[in-house]
Design a protein around this motif. Structure first.
Motif, PDB file in Angstrom:
ATOM      1  N   ASP A 131       0.804  -1.341  -0.280  1.00 39.26           N
ATOM      2  CA  ASP A 131       0.025  -0.062  -0.227  1.00 39.26           C
ATOM      3  C   ASP A 131       0.620   1.265  -0.006  1.00 39.26           C
ATOM      4  N   GLN A 132       0.771   1.992  -0.661  1.00 41.29           N
ATOM      5  CA  GLN A 132       1.256   3.489  -0.917  1.00 41.29           C
ATOM      6  C   GLN A 132       0.065   5.052  -0.202  1.00 41.29           C
ATOM      7  N   ASN A 133       1.206   4.468   1.055  1.00 44.64           N
ATOM      8  CA  ASN A 133       0.024   4.469   2.063  1.00 44.64           C
ATOM      9  C   ASN A 133       1.374   5.336   3.382  1.00 44.64           C
ATOM     10  N   ILE A 134       2.791   6.079   2.119  1.00 51.07           N
ATOM     11  CA  ILE A 134       3.347   6.830   3.392  1.00 51.07           C
ATOM     12  C   ILE A 134       3.846   8.017   2.246  1.00 51.07           C
ATOM     13  N   ALA A 135       3.124   9.413   2.669  1.00 53.51           N
ATOM     14  CA  ALA A 135       3.013  10.695   2.077  1.00 53.51           C
ATOM     15  C   ALA A 135       4.162  10.849   2.294  1.00 53.51           C
ATOM     16  N   ASN A 136       5.355  11.568   0.773  1.00 56.19           N
ATOM     17  CA  ASN A 136       6.451  12.159   1.126  1.00 56.19           C
ATOM     18  C   ASN A 136       6.161  14.071   0.269  1.00 56.19           C
ATOM     19  N   SER A 137       6.140  14.561   0.743  1.00 59.10           N
ATOM     20  CA  SER A 137       6.242  16.013  -0.439  1.00 59.10           C
ATOM     21  C   SER A 137       7.412  16.224  -0.799  1.00 59.10           C
ATOM     22  N   TYR A 138       7.238  16.002  -2.463  1.00 59.92           N
ATOM     23  CA  TYR A 138       8.398  16.745  -3.023  1.00 59.92           C
ATOM     24  C   TYR A 138       8.877  17.943  -3.074  1.00 59.92           C
ATOM     25  N   GLY A 139       7.663  19.021  -2.757  1.00 62.99           N
ATOM     26  CA  GLY A 139       7.720  20.700  -2.979  1.00 62.99           C
ATOM     27  C   GLY A 139       6.925  20.918  -3.456  1.00 62.99           C
ATOM     28  N   ARG A 248     -10.812   9.506   5.791  1.00 61.35           N
ATOM     29  CA  ARG A 248     -11.104  11.366   5.706  1.00 61.35           C
ATOM     30  C   ARG A 248      -9.774  11.692   5.330  1.00 61.35           C
ATOM     31  N   ILE A 249      -9.463  12.775   4.549  1.00 64.52           N
ATOM     32  CA  ILE A 249      -9.159  13.537   3.632  1.00 64.52           C
ATOM     33  C   ILE A 249      -7.940  14.161   4.785  1.00 64.52           C
ATOM     34  N   ASN A 250      -6.943  13.954   5.318  1.00 65.89           N
ATOM     35  CA  ASN A 250      -6.814  13.962   6.560  1.00 65.89           C
ATOM     36  C   ASN A 250      -4.797  14.600   6.268  1.00 65.89           C
ATOM     37  N   SER A 251      -5.061  15.531   6.527  1.00 64.70           N
ATOM     38  CA  SER A 251      -3.696  16.729   5.850  1.00 64.70           C
ATOM     39  C   SER A 251      -2.568  16.316   6.487  1.00 64.70           C
ATOM     40  N   GLY A 252      -2.461  14.944   7.654  1.00 66.06           N
ATOM     41  CA  GLY A 252      -0.859  14.826   8.139  1.00 66.06           C
ATOM     42  C   GLY A 252      -0.591  13.276   6.630  1.00 66.06           C
ATOM     43  N   ASN A 253      -1.628  12.985   6.686  1.00 69.20           N
ATOM     44  CA  ASN A 253      -1.173  11.779   5.138  1.00 69.20           C
ATOM     45  C   ASN A 253      -2.116  11.890   3.751  1.00 69.20           C
ATOM     46  N   TYR A 254      -1.599  12.527   2.928  1.00 66.60           N
ATOM     47  CA  TYR A 254      -3.237  12.250   1.955  1.00 66.60           C
ATOM     48  C   TYR A 254      -2.912  11.955   1.259  1.00 66.60           C
TER      49      TYR A 254
END
Length: 400
Positions: A131-139, A248-254
């Motif tokens: 599952d791709q459930n780890i969010a990493n911002s690329y900027g 839910r849409i979660n700002s901690g992990n989208y």
């Protein structure tokens, strides 16, 4: 003119071919796409023959049934269906106006060259799960951190969006022009965008998702969960799961709404369902009440649905619909220069900030499509020459 060639496979010593003008060093989103193993991605690979499903993984839902359906269609029509995955057994029994138009690839490609702003996320898997459930911002989505989009990714986004449109379309189909304008305006078809104002390709919010999953639009998700349509197969498991317990849409992990597979599928399912809910449950009944003939006018219904579906929301759409009764043959504010329908539509377009923004972003897309800098005087000149049909996305869709 921009050209769209066949994508080049990425290897350690080989840079990817980026079709959106981004640096070939910015590959976090590409790697996330390539690693994804969700049903929507598998359906894309199977239908477009981009590669075999890994032997250790189960085939996409209903693969055997889909192959048998293809044979039935071929036998009935003496012609094989387009190998796009966007067909259904009952297509041949429907009239042209019961089938949705599909969004063209070149318009999606041009949209992906836009800089919609906001932050993007590449979702990855943990060591013990696929599952791709780890969010990493690329900027930022644009500028120096704009991510490389390959031709395969464009094809995948086109396949995903058109499959969702086809899956959710009732006999009065989704107006694909409205969907194209929405996604072009808000995200440029980049499914990885998220911020506190919305998540994913359709910029979904918890309020909108709740209205569909737990409110008056729930029947639309139940329809997907119970559908036997070929185009719904990659969305069914998400629909079934969300009817029991939706994320839910979660700002901690989208990631539930922005990952390349289930996130994109979920976002498209709710986004198009919300459009249908606005159109069929609110806009058309309101128009029928105010001016019965306008309720069956596709251009008027689509314009008001676009308003309700956008930043101005249903309150603005209702306020515009309240004025429909003023536009009749006996009391036409345009006094014969335009028909009541044309006059009313012009009023809607002139009084909606959101519709004006949509038309502006459509102009940017056409400039980029023709290789013109969106910030240049040449683009300003091109925008001024665009017709209402072009700005209305008519040239970005084709009949099924």
């Amino acid at each position: 003119m921009l050209t769209f060639g066949i994508s080049i496979s990425t290897h350690a010593a080989e840079a990817p071919a980026c079709v959106n003008g981004a640096s070939d060093k910015n590959v976090k989103l590409l790697k996330s796409f390539e690693a994804n193993q969700d049903p929507l991605k598998k359906a894309f690979l199977a239908e477009t023959k981009k590669g075999p499903t890994p032997a250790c993984e189960p085939a996409p839902n209903g693969a055997a049934k889909q192959a048998e359906d293809l044979k039935k269609i071929s036998k009935a029509s003496n012609n094989p269906p387009d190998d796009t995955g966007i067909w259904d057994l009952d297509d041949k029994t429907k009239t042209a106006d019961q089938l949705p138009a599909l969004i063209k690839r070149e318009c999606i490609n041009a949209s992906l060259m836009r800089d919609p702003g906001q932050t993007g996320y590449a979702c990855t898997s943990g060591k013990k799960s696929t599952d791709q459930n780890i969010a990493n911002s690329y900027g930022q989505v644009g500028g120096k951190t704009q991510q490389c989009i390959t031709a395969d990714m464009v094809s995948y986004i086109q396949f995903s969006v058109n499959s969702a449109i086809k899956c959710l379309s009732p006999d009065v189909p989704v107006d694909s022009r409205v969907i194209y304008q929405k996604f072009n305006n808000e995200t440029g078809f980049n499914y990885s965008i998220a911020w506190n104002g919305g998540a994913g390709i359709g910029q979904m919010t918890n309020i909108a998702v709740e209205e569909i999953a737990d409110g008056n639009g729930r029947g639309l998700i139940e329809g997907v969960a119970n559908s036997s349509k070929h185009s719904c197969q990659a969305f069914k498991d998400i629909a079934k799961s969300d009817l029991k317990r939706r994320p839910r849409i979660n700002s901690g992990n989208y990631c539930d709404y922005v990952s390349a597979g289930d996130g994109l599928a979920r976002n498209l399912m709710y986004g198009i369902a919300y459009y249908l809910h606005m159109r069929d449950s609110i806009i058309q009944p309101k128009l029928f009440q105010e001016n019965k003939s306008f309720a069956s006018n596709r251009e008027i219904v689509s314009a008001l649905t676009a308003v309700s579906y956008g930043a101005e929301g249903i309150k603005k759409a209702r306020a515009l619909a309240d004025k429909a009764a003023l536009y009749t043959k006996k009391s036409n504010p345009c006094k014969g220069k335009l028909t009541p329908e044309q006059c009313y539509l012009k009023m809607i377009q002139g009084n909606s900030v959101y519709l004006k923004a949509i038309r502006g972003k459509m102009g940017e897309m056409y400039c980029l499509k023709d290789g013109i800098d969106a910030a240049s005087k040449a683009c300003d000149s091109k925008k001024s020459s665009l017709t209402d049909k072009q700005l209305g996305a008519n040239e970005c869709v084709r009949p099924l």
